[in-house]
Scaffold this motif. Structure first.
Motif, PDB file in Angstrom:
ATOM      1  N   VAL A 135     -15.274   9.352   4.656  1.00 22.26           N
ATOM      2  CA  VAL A 135     -14.040   9.563   4.473  1.00 22.26           C
ATOM      3  C   VAL A 135     -13.196   8.919   5.544  1.00 22.26           C
ATOM      4  CG1 VAL A 135     -12.359  11.239   4.202  1.00 22.26           C
ATOM      5  CG2 VAL A 135     -14.325  11.530   3.097  1.00 22.26           C
ATOM      6  N   LYS A 136     -13.334   8.883   6.704  1.00 26.32           N
ATOM      7  CA  LYS A 136     -12.482   8.460   7.815  1.00 26.32           C
ATOM      8  C   LYS A 136     -13.174   7.092   8.367  1.00 26.32           C
ATOM      9  CE  LYS A 136      -9.619  11.669   7.506  1.00 26.32           C
ATOM     10  NZ  LYS A 136      -8.169  11.779   7.019  1.00 26.32           N
ATOM     11  N   ASN A 137     -14.175   6.506   7.804  1.00 23.08           N
ATOM     12  CA  ASN A 137     -14.653   5.384   8.135  1.00 23.08           C
ATOM     13  C   ASN A 137     -13.750   4.051   8.423  1.00 23.08           C
ATOM     14  OD1 ASN A 137     -16.149   3.078   8.874  1.00 23.08           O
ATOM     15  ND2 ASN A 137     -17.480   3.202   7.233  1.00 23.08           N
ATOM     16  N   ALA A 138     -12.957   3.708   9.320  1.00 23.67           N
ATOM     17  CA  ALA A 138     -11.907   2.782   9.596  1.00 23.67           C
ATOM     18  C   ALA A 138     -12.655   1.316   9.022  1.00 23.67           C
ATOM     19  CB  ALA A 138     -11.928   2.396  10.936  1.00 23.67           C
ATOM     20  N   ILE A 139     -13.805   1.015   8.564  1.00 19.30           N
ATOM     21  CA  ILE A 139     -14.076  -0.210   8.031  1.00 19.30           C
ATOM     22  C   ILE A 139     -14.697   0.332   6.573  1.00 19.30           C
ATOM     23  CG2 ILE A 139     -14.220  -1.670  10.097  1.00 19.30           C
ATOM     24  CD1 ILE A 139     -17.461  -1.129  10.181  1.00 19.30           C
ATOM     25  N   GLY A 140     -14.512   1.404   6.176  1.00 18.11           N
ATOM     26  CA  GLY A 140     -15.023   1.800   4.621  1.00 18.11           C
ATOM     27  C   GLY A 140     -14.391   0.862   3.636  1.00 18.11           C
ATOM     28  N   THR A 141     -14.825   0.708   2.411  1.00 13.88           N
ATOM     29  CA  THR A 141     -14.378  -0.361   1.471  1.00 13.88           C
ATOM     30  C   THR A 141     -14.062   0.313   0.129  1.00 13.88           C
ATOM     31  OG1 THR A 141     -16.578  -0.874   0.828  1.00 13.88           O
ATOM     32  CG2 THR A 141     -15.763  -2.060   2.753  1.00 13.88           C
TER      33      THR A 141
END
Length: 217
Positions: A40-46
């Protein structure tokens, strides 16, 4: 220390905002992204790229979706034809769904395809391979859905998040390949990859000199 300000739309730090690179894509294929809480808070999530670009895309957060009311409502909708994007032993290739050629997909799914106004819904798991596997194993309702796998011929461009899984793709890459295959139109969905590439290049540009070549090449 004050928290870093984030864009209220893409939920990334303001300097890393990707909104200007998001293009709305008209697609009649519905995507449901089941997102592990750690993403959810992953800065590099896509996953957010898919969610912002595709009107018929929503994210549901959790680990065990067996009793998830939102998902079960979708799965039990007689006017939906649901598939799970997951390389299980009995999965079929996405190519086999093109032109109504369902290969070994169950007979009841073929019958659903003929229903008037049936919506095609594809469920994606958003998490590391280990977490996605755990989500699949925990969620009994996912195991009864016809599974589809991708023919990932190219290596992932997710160069800032490594995986040892052969053919492992980021969520947006998997979505792009799936939609491009089903619609036989990669150009239509290219904006997904353009936004993804911008995000990757921005993150690399923020790294100290030599860090990327040392740790990610």
């Amino acid at each position: 220390m004050s928290k870093r300000k984030k864009c209220p739309v893409c939920d990334k730090a303001l300097p890393a905002c990707i909104c200007q690179h998001i293009v709305a894509i008209d697609s009649d294929i519905e995507l449901i992204i089941l997102q592990h809480p750690t993403e959810v808070k992953n800065a590099i999530g896509t996953a957010r790229i898919l969610n912002l670009s595709l009107p018929q895309c929503q994210i549901i957060i959790g680990e065990d979706f067996t009793e998830n009311t939102i998902l079960n409502t979708l799965l039990n909708d007689p006017l939906r034809q649901c598939f799970l994007l997951y390389p299980s032993d009995d999965s079929v290739t996405a190519d086999s769904l093109v032109n109504d050629n369902h290969g070994d997909i169950e007979t009841n799914v073929e019958n659903m395809k003929s229903a008037v106004n049936t919506k095609r819904t594809f469920i994606l798991l958003d998490g590391t391979w280990r977490k996605a596997f755990k989500m699949y194993q925990s969620s009994r309702n996912l195991q009864s859905i016809p599974a589809v796998r991708l023919n990932a011929l190219q290596a992932s461009q997710y160069t800032i998040r490594q995986t040892k899984i052969e053919g492992g793709l980021s969520t947006v890459e998997a979505g792009f390949l799936l939609l491009s295959t089903l619609d036989q139109d990669a150009e239509k969905y290219q904006p997904l990859m353009s936004a993804f590439e911008y995000m990757i290049n921005f993150q690399i540009a923020q790294m100290p000199d030599g860090l990327f070549n040392k740790n990610y090449r």
